[in-house]
Design a protein around this motif. Structure first.
Motif, PDB file in Angstrom:
ATOM      1  N   SER A 102       0.566  -1.391  -0.255  1.00 17.89           N
ATOM      2  CA  SER A 102       0.514  -0.260  -0.021  1.00 17.89           C
ATOM      3  C   SER A 102       0.955   1.264  -0.028  1.00 17.89           C
ATOM      4  N   ALA A 108      -7.526   2.362  -3.103  1.00 17.40           N
ATOM      5  CA  ALA A 108      -7.515   0.296  -2.987  1.00 17.40           C
ATOM      6  C   ALA A 108      -8.799   0.474  -3.517  1.00 17.40           C
ATOM      7  N   PHE A 127      -8.119  -0.422   6.059  1.00 11.28           N
ATOM      8  CA  PHE A 127      -8.274   0.591   4.916  1.00 11.28           C
ATOM      9  C   PHE A 127      -8.710   1.909   5.569  1.00 11.28           C
ATOM     10  N   PHE A 135     -10.477   4.204  -0.788  1.00 12.48           N
ATOM     11  CA  PHE A 135     -11.355   3.221  -1.213  1.00 12.48           C
ATOM     12  C   PHE A 135     -12.103   2.976  -2.188  1.00 12.48           C
ATOM     13  N   LEU A 183     -12.764   4.525  -8.747  1.00  9.10           N
ATOM     14  CA  LEU A 183     -11.499   4.538  -8.183  1.00  9.10           C
ATOM     15  C   LEU A 183     -10.807   6.082  -8.075  1.00  9.10           C
TER      16      LEU A 183
END
Length: 206
Positions: A102, A108, A127, A135, A183
């Motif tokens: 990450s 994400a 997250f 995310f 995203l």
């Protein structure tokens, strides 16, 4: 003679960004990366053996391999935006790799299988509480999987209203591209609200 103020496509500055594809064991992360990648995806898959019995739960469908490090792929989302995809391993014993994968990412995608929704809690919790990455949550709708109303899924996941929840088919390139676009758009909206991030402030609008 052209009068457009936009630079020719060949003169565009290409920006690259790292995207993490996360989720529980066997939820479709390897499939997602492979469906969308423009290059042969790299996958650290290993055969599941009797040595892992009692350690790695085998999901329905007879999954015989598992990601032990990461999946890797690449997609040009726009002529000026190149995404590098890193799929996380799903088993709990490999979660220590998530921080490294990450680091430096733009955002994400967390994949969810509604037939095994409890497998999603750990990734979402990571997250929400242990990472600052924006995310989105994508419900992976493989053929034969139960279809649920997204409001019901959000409630079952106790997902914050600010986190986008979408559906996708990890086998389908167009569907995975739509998820990645969601995203990037979400990340940009957060950058506008809270100030530019190191990379997100430079990402072109999609």
């Amino acid at each position: 003679m052209g009068s457009s103020g936009s630079p020719p496509e060949g003169d565009l500055l290409t920006i690259s960004a790292k995207i993490v594809v996360a989720g529980g064991f066997g939820v479709g992360k390897t499939t997602f990366v492979g469906a969308v990648s423009e290059v042969p995806p790299m996958s650290n898959e290993a055969w599941m053996t009797e040595a892992g019995e009692g350690i790695d739960e085998i999901p329905p469908g007879g999954k015989s391999t598992t990601t032990v490090a990461m999946d890797f792929g690449r997609i040009t989302l726009r002529p000026d935006l190149l995404l590098y995809l890193f799929g996380t391993p799903g088993q709990a014993r490999f979660w220590f790799l998530w921080d490294d994968l990450s680091r430096g990412a733009l955002g994400a995608v967390v994949l969810v299988d509604t037939s095994r929704i409890d497998e999603s809690f750990a990734a979402i919790n990571y997250f929400e509480n242990d990472s600052e990455l924006p995310f989105v949550v994508a419900v992976n709708q493989f053929e034969g999987k139960p279809v649920h109303d997204l409001d019901e899924v959000r409630e079952a996941l106790a997902l914050d209203p600010s986190v986008p929840l979408v559906t996708c088919d990890a086998r389908d390139r167009a569907s995975t591209i739509a998820t990645l676009t969601e995203l990037v758009s979400h990340t940009l909206s957060l950058a506008v609200l809270s100030g530019p991030r190191e990379l997100a402030g430079s990402v072109p609008q999609v």
